[in-house]
Motif scaffolding. Sequence first.
Motif, PDB file in Angstrom:
ATOM      1  N   ALA A 207     -17.838  17.173 -11.812  1.00 25.33           N
ATOM      2  CA  ALA A 207     -19.124  16.504 -12.054  1.00 25.33           C
ATOM      3  C   ALA A 207     -18.956  14.999 -12.223  1.00 25.33           C
ATOM      4  CB  ALA A 207     -19.789  17.091 -13.296  1.00 25.33           C
ATOM      5  N   ILE A 208     -17.717  14.521 -12.215  1.00 28.30           N
ATOM      6  CA  ILE A 208     -17.452  13.089 -12.338  1.00 28.30           C
ATOM      7  C   ILE A 208     -17.467  12.465 -10.946  1.00 28.30           C
ATOM      8  CG2 ILE A 208     -15.801  11.344 -13.089  1.00 28.30           C
ATOM      9  CD1 ILE A 208     -14.757  13.384 -15.119  1.00 28.30           C
ATOM     10  N   THR A 209     -18.399  11.570 -10.713  1.00 23.17           N
ATOM     11  CA  THR A 209     -18.550  10.940  -9.400  1.00 23.17           C
ATOM     12  C   THR A 209     -17.628   9.741  -9.272  1.00 23.17           C
ATOM     13  OG1 THR A 209     -20.860  11.628  -9.264  1.00 23.17           O
ATOM     14  CG2 THR A 209     -20.159   9.857  -7.812  1.00 23.17           C
ATOM     15  N   GLY A 210     -16.797   9.752  -8.236  1.00 22.06           N
ATOM     16  CA  GLY A 210     -15.888   8.639  -8.016  1.00 22.06           C
ATOM     17  C   GLY A 210     -16.442   7.634  -7.025  1.00 22.06           C
ATOM     18  N   LYS A 211     -15.665   6.596  -6.790  1.00 22.68           N
ATOM     19  CA  LYS A 211     -16.084   5.549  -5.858  1.00 22.68           C
ATOM     20  C   LYS A 211     -15.738   5.897  -4.415  1.00 22.68           C
ATOM     21  CE  LYS A 211     -15.639   1.810  -9.248  1.00 22.68           C
ATOM     22  NZ  LYS A 211     -14.984   0.511  -9.568  1.00 22.68           N
ATOM     23  N   ALA A 212     -14.811   6.847  -4.224  1.00 22.18           N
ATOM     24  CA  ALA A 212     -14.394   7.217  -2.867  1.00 22.18           C
ATOM     25  C   ALA A 212     -14.267   8.728  -2.773  1.00 22.18           C
ATOM     26  CB  ALA A 212     -13.056   6.555  -2.527  1.00 22.18           C
ATOM     27  N   LEU A 213     -14.405   9.266  -1.566  1.00 21.10           N
ATOM     28  CA  LEU A 213     -14.267  10.694  -1.346  1.00 21.10           C
ATOM     29  C   LEU A 213     -12.788  11.060  -1.325  1.00 21.10           C
ATOM     30  CD1 LEU A 213     -15.503  13.449  -0.616  1.00 21.10           C
ATOM     31  CD2 LEU A 213     -15.400  12.753   1.791  1.00 21.10           C
ATOM     32  N   ASN A 214     -12.401  12.030  -2.178  1.00 22.00           N
ATOM     33  CA  ASN A 214     -10.996  12.413  -2.305  1.00 22.00           C
ATOM     34  C   ASN A 214     -10.732  13.869  -1.925  1.00 22.00           C
ATOM     35  OD1 ASN A 214     -10.110   9.851  -3.378  1.00 22.00           O
ATOM     36  ND2 ASN A 214     -11.131  10.420  -5.290  1.00 22.00           N
ATOM     37  N   ILE A 215     -11.678  14.512  -1.244  1.00 21.20           N
ATOM     38  CA  ILE A 215     -11.501  15.900  -0.813  1.00 21.20           C
ATOM     39  C   ILE A 215     -11.345  15.935   0.704  1.00 21.20           C
ATOM     40  CG2 ILE A 215     -12.381  18.253  -0.937  1.00 21.20           C
ATOM     41  CD1 ILE A 215     -14.309  17.356  -3.108  1.00 21.20           C
TER      42      ILE A 215
END
Length: 310
Positions: free
Chosen positions: A272-280
């Motif tokens: 649920a923590i939104t990051g600055k970049a897609l990491n998946i």
Amino acid sequence: MKKIVVLFCLFPFLADAQGKLNKFHVVDSLSGKAVPSVSVTLVRARLSINTEKDGIFMIPGNLASLRDTIILYAQNYKPNQLLTRQLNGRDTLRLTKFAIDFKSKPAKYNNDTLLNSYRKQDIVHYAGVNTGTAKFEYLQLAQQFYTSKPGTILKSIKLNRLAFGLDVSEYTWTHLVHLDVTKFRIRIYDIDPITHGPGRDLCNKVIEESKSVGSQVSINLKKYNIIIPNTSFFVAIEWIRDFYNAGYSVAYDQDGEITRDINYRPALGISAITGKALNIWALNFNREWKPFTYFMPFGTDLAMSAIIAY
């Protein structure tokens, strides 16, 4: 009872896939012994399943008339890609091992760092489940991690999954009905210098998890001595698409009718923590790694954390 994996056995048959059952053995090219848990994928038909320990699978129908590509893959082996018509008249398929040297020496590390912290109580979305509008057609999902220096060691990982199966009836809302058992494999990858996605394996041992219960799974990786050579690496979940992991996902279509599709466990939590970049990143049936954008813009990370030592 021994199960023989028939490709399509859990899926609708293709129109011309009837009659004869074509049986194949997947073996090591040098030893001639069976290669267990081989991922067998038909690219055009978008079907994939894993063999049992005996490396045997079957394809029904006239192979000479099928117009598809089959990819055979197992950890530590080179993928073998063939046209289905090339299988006609054969009963043995061989895989060749990679020549990989993993002779890293154990080292002492004094400090630990937790990467990608999250709260399990905040997880409300899961990857790996078919929906009414989209099927989950991936073989692996990988979480990208970043370190402050190269040469760290991966000590453990923690992940969250959907631990209970779902049921739908015409009288009740969807509700949790049973504890889902599952098995899956952990893959550790270096970063690819060209695609910046998952690259070469950093561990040549098969890491299979099958004993955990509950929604949170912690896996100790110390004994594998996995050295992270760069400042970024990937931890992937590899689905074992077999009878043990097979179940059904239930959804409503646009007319309100219930649809049931084959689904493979586990379903992985989305942080649920939104990051600055897609990491998946996701590995598709063509065995290509692509960014996994399904939950964007907020779903940037899996509910997976890692502890590294340095």
